[in-house]
Scaffold this active site. Structure first.
Site, PDB file in Angstrom:
ATOM      1  N   ASN A 181      -1.945  13.192  -3.806  1.00 37.41           N
ATOM      2  CA  ASN A 181      -3.089  13.720  -4.572  1.00 37.41           C
ATOM      3  C   ASN A 181      -3.383  15.178  -4.185  1.00 37.41           C
ATOM      4  OD1 ASN A 181      -3.899  11.607  -6.260  1.00 37.41           O
ATOM      5  ND2 ASN A 181      -4.960  10.577  -4.598  1.00 37.41           N
ATOM      6  N   ASP A 204       0.858  -1.189   0.000  1.00 37.44           N
ATOM      7  CA  ASP A 204       0.000   0.000   0.000  1.00 37.44           C
ATOM      8  C   ASP A 204       0.896   1.241   0.000  1.00 37.44           C
ATOM      9  OD1 ASP A 204      -3.113   0.792   1.089  1.00 37.44           O
ATOM     10  OD2 ASP A 204      -1.512   2.250   1.469  1.00 37.44           O
ATOM     11  N   ILE A 205       0.565   2.176  -0.890  1.00 38.25           N
ATOM     12  CA  ILE A 205       1.381   3.396  -0.974  1.00 38.25           C
ATOM     13  C   ILE A 205       1.157   4.233   0.295  1.00 38.25           C
ATOM     14  CG2 ILE A 205       1.976   5.418  -2.359  1.00 38.25           C
ATOM     15  CD1 ILE A 205       0.695   4.053  -4.763  1.00 38.25           C
ATOM     16  N   GLU A 260      -4.864   2.258  -4.235  1.00 37.17           N
ATOM     17  CA  GLU A 260      -3.404   2.383  -4.187  1.00 37.17           C
ATOM     18  C   GLU A 260      -2.836   1.208  -3.406  1.00 37.17           C
ATOM     19  OE1 GLU A 260      -4.647   2.892  -0.801  1.00 37.17           O
ATOM     20  OE2 GLU A 260      -2.792   4.032  -0.449  1.00 37.17           O
ATOM     21  N   ASP A 301      -2.220   9.323 -10.350  1.00 35.52           N
ATOM     22  CA  ASP A 301      -2.406   8.218 -11.305  1.00 35.52           C
ATOM     23  C   ASP A 301      -1.066   7.797 -11.911  1.00 35.52           C
ATOM     24  OD1 ASP A 301      -5.074   8.339 -10.846  1.00 35.52           O
ATOM     25  OD2 ASP A 301      -5.668   8.977 -12.850  1.00 35.52           O
TER      26      ASP A 301
HETATM   27  P1  GH3 Z   1      -1.595   5.361   4.408  1.00 33.58           P
HETATM   28  O1  GH3 Z   1      -0.133   5.604   4.500  1.00 33.58           O
HETATM   29  O2  GH3 Z   1      -2.187   5.099   5.745  1.00 33.58           O
HETATM   30  O3  GH3 Z   1      -1.924   4.282   3.433  1.00 33.58           O
HETATM   31  O4  GH3 Z   1      -2.223   6.724   3.906  1.00 33.58           O
HETATM   32  P2  GH3 Z   1      -2.974   7.007   2.539  1.00 33.58           P
HETATM   33  O5  GH3 Z   1      -3.154   8.481   2.419  1.00 33.58           O
HETATM   34  O6  GH3 Z   1      -2.271   6.343   1.434  1.00 33.58           O
HETATM   35  O7  GH3 Z   1      -4.308   6.229   2.778  1.00 33.58           O
HETATM   36  P3  GH3 Z   1      -5.811   6.577   2.530  1.00 33.58           P
HETATM   37  O8  GH3 Z   1      -6.494   5.260   2.452  1.00 33.58           O
HETATM   38  O9  GH3 Z   1      -6.291   7.581   3.532  1.00 33.58           O
HETATM   39  O10 GH3 Z   1      -5.847   7.262   1.118  1.00 33.58           O
HETATM   40  C1  GH3 Z   1      -5.676   6.581  -0.048  1.00 33.58           C
HETATM   41  C2  GH3 Z   1      -5.733   7.575  -1.142  1.00 33.58           C
HETATM   42  O11 GH3 Z   1      -5.508   6.965  -2.415  1.00 33.58           O
HETATM   43  C3  GH3 Z   1      -7.068   8.265  -1.237  1.00 33.58           C
HETATM   44  C4  GH3 Z   1      -7.513   8.065  -2.640  1.00 33.58           C
HETATM   45  O12 GH3 Z   1      -8.056   9.229  -3.184  1.00 33.58           O
HETATM   46  C5  GH3 Z   1      -6.244   7.688  -3.358  1.00 33.58           C
HETATM   47  N1  GH3 Z   1      -6.496   6.885  -4.535  1.00 33.58           N
HETATM   48  C6  GH3 Z   1      -7.101   5.682  -4.620  1.00 33.58           C
HETATM   49  N2  GH3 Z   1      -7.169   5.276  -5.894  1.00 33.58           N
HETATM   50  C7  GH3 Z   1      -6.595   6.228  -6.654  1.00 33.58           C
HETATM   51  C8  GH3 Z   1      -6.371   6.392  -8.055  1.00 33.58           C
HETATM   52  O13 GH3 Z   1      -6.714   5.544  -8.886  1.00 33.58           O
HETATM   53  N3  GH3 Z   1      -5.750   7.519  -8.467  1.00 33.58           N
HETATM   54  C9  GH3 Z   1      -5.348   8.463  -7.581  1.00 33.58           C
HETATM   55  N4  GH3 Z   1      -4.738   9.539  -8.052  1.00 33.58           N
HETATM   56  N5  GH3 Z   1      -5.564   8.364  -6.255  1.00 33.58           N
HETATM   57  C10 GH3 Z   1      -6.163   7.262  -5.803  1.00 33.58           C
HETATM   58 MG    MG Z   2      -2.066   4.218   1.387  1.00 32.49          MG
HETATM   59 MG    MG Z   3      -4.943   1.982   1.052  1.00 35.17          MG
END
Ligand code: GH3
Ligand code: MG
Ligand code: MG
Length: 236
Positions: A113, A105-106, A148, A122
Site C-alpha cells: 500500500n 495473511d498477506i 488482508e 485492492d
Molecule cells: P505482516 O506480514 O505481519 O502481515 O505485515 P502486514 O503489513 O501485512 O500487516 P499489518 O497488519 O501491519 O498491515 C496490514 C495492512 O493491510 C494494513 C492495511 O492498511 C492493509 N489493508 C487491510 N485491508 C485492506 C484493503 O481492503 N485494501 C488495501 N489496499 N489494504 C488493506
Molecule cells: Mg499481513
Molecule cells: Mg493481517
C-alpha cells in the site's frame, strides 16, 4: 406461495363458502351478480400486490447476499463464515469426518500500500481471492476474514490434506505478478496457519480458528512465505 392470484366469483355469500374459497388458495372474492368495475378494481389491486411481493422477495434475496458476501472480493464475509462453520463443525462431528481450517495473511502488505497505493493493494486482494477460489473445491468455504486475511474451511480434509492445499496456494501466490500500467510489477507472498478441527477438544469453531491463528503467527515469525501446521508445541 401461488404466483397467480385467484379471485372467486360466487353466488354464495355464507361465511363457510367464503372461508372455503380462501382455504383453497383464493385471495379475494366477488359475489354474483358482480359489477364489472368492481371486478376490474379488485384484479388491479391483486396485480399490484403481486408486483410488490415480487419486489420484496428480490430485496430479501439482495439483502441476504449483502449480509453474506464481501463486496470487494465477492468472497463470503466473516459473519457468514462463523454461521456456516458452526453447522459444518456439527456435521463433521456427527459423521466423524475430518474438517480443517487454514488462515492466510498477506505478508508485509502495508509496504505494498505504501509503495503502490491503496488501489493497487485492492487489486492484489482481489487477485488473491480469485486464486483461493480457483485452488479450492466447490464444497470448501472461502472467506475474507479481515482486511488482508482469509480463512478456508475444508470439509473432509485432514491436517495433511489441508497442508498440501495451503502449500499449493502459497506457491501459486508467490508466482503471481500484477503488472501495472507504468511497467512496475507487483508481487506478494502469503503466510498460512493450518489446524484440523478436533471434534472433542474444540468446543467451538473459534477454538480451531485460534489454533490456525497461532500457527500463522509462527509462520510470520519464522520469516513469512510459509505454511505452518498447528501443534501443541507452538503453545508450550
Ligand atoms: P505482516 O506480514 O505481519 O502481515 O505485515 P502486514 O503489513 O501485512 O500487516 P499489518 O497488519 O501491519 O498491515 C496490514 C495492512 O493491510 C494494513 C492495511 O492498511 C492493509 N489493508 C487491510 N485491508 C485492506 C484493503 O481492503 N485494501 C488495501 N489496499 N489494504 C488493506
Ligand atoms: Mg499481513
Ligand atoms: Mg493481517
Amino acid at each position: 406461495m401461488n404466483s397467480i392470484p385467484v379471485i372467486f366469483i360466487t353466488a354464495r355469500t355464507d361465511e363457510a363458502s367464503i372461508e372455503k374459497a380462501y382455504e383453497v388458495g383464493g385471495v379475494d372474492y366477488v359475489t354474483k351478480p358482480f359489477k364489472p368495475k368492481e371486478l376490474f378494481a379488485r384484479v388491479k389491486t391483486q396485480l399490484q400486490l403481486s408486483t410488490l411481493i415480487k419486489e420484496l422477495e428480490a430485496s430479501k434475496r439482495e439483502l441476504k447476499y449483502l449480509s453474506e458476501i464481501d463486496p470487494m472480493t465477492k468472497l463470503y464475509n466473516r459473519r457468514y463464515f462463523n454461521h456456516v462453520a458452526k453447522n459444518m463443525m456439527q456435521l463433521a462431528k456427527r459423521d466423524e469426518s475430518t474438517l480443517s481450517v487454514v488462515m492466510l495473511d498477506i505478508d508485509k502488505f502495508k509496504e505494498v500500500n505504501d509503495t503502490y497505493g491503496h488501489d493497487v493493494g485492492d487489486e492484489i486482494i482481489i487477485a488473491l481471492s480469485d486464486i483461493l477460489l480457483e485452488m479450492t473445491r466447490e464444497s470448501d468455504l472461502v472467506c475474507r476474514y479481515g482486511g488482508e486475511e482469509f480463512l478456508l474451511l475444508l470439509p473432509e480434509t485432514s491436517l495433511e490434506g489441508a497442508l498440501v492445499i495451503a502449500e499449493k496456494i502459497r506457491k501459486k501466490v508467490a508466482l503471481f505478478v500484477l503488472s501495472l500500467e507504468n511497467g512496475h510489477k507487483v508481487s506478494v507472498t502469503l503466510s498460512s496457519g493450518v489446524s484440523e478441527v478436533d471434534s472433542i477438544q474444540d468446543q467451538t469453531i473459534e477454538a480451531s480458528i485460534k489454533k490456525a491463528d497461532i500457527a500463522l503467527y509462527t509462520a510470520k515469525s519464522k520469516g513469512r512465505d510459509q505454511v505452518v501446521p498447528f501443534s501443541l508445541s507452538l503453545i508450550e
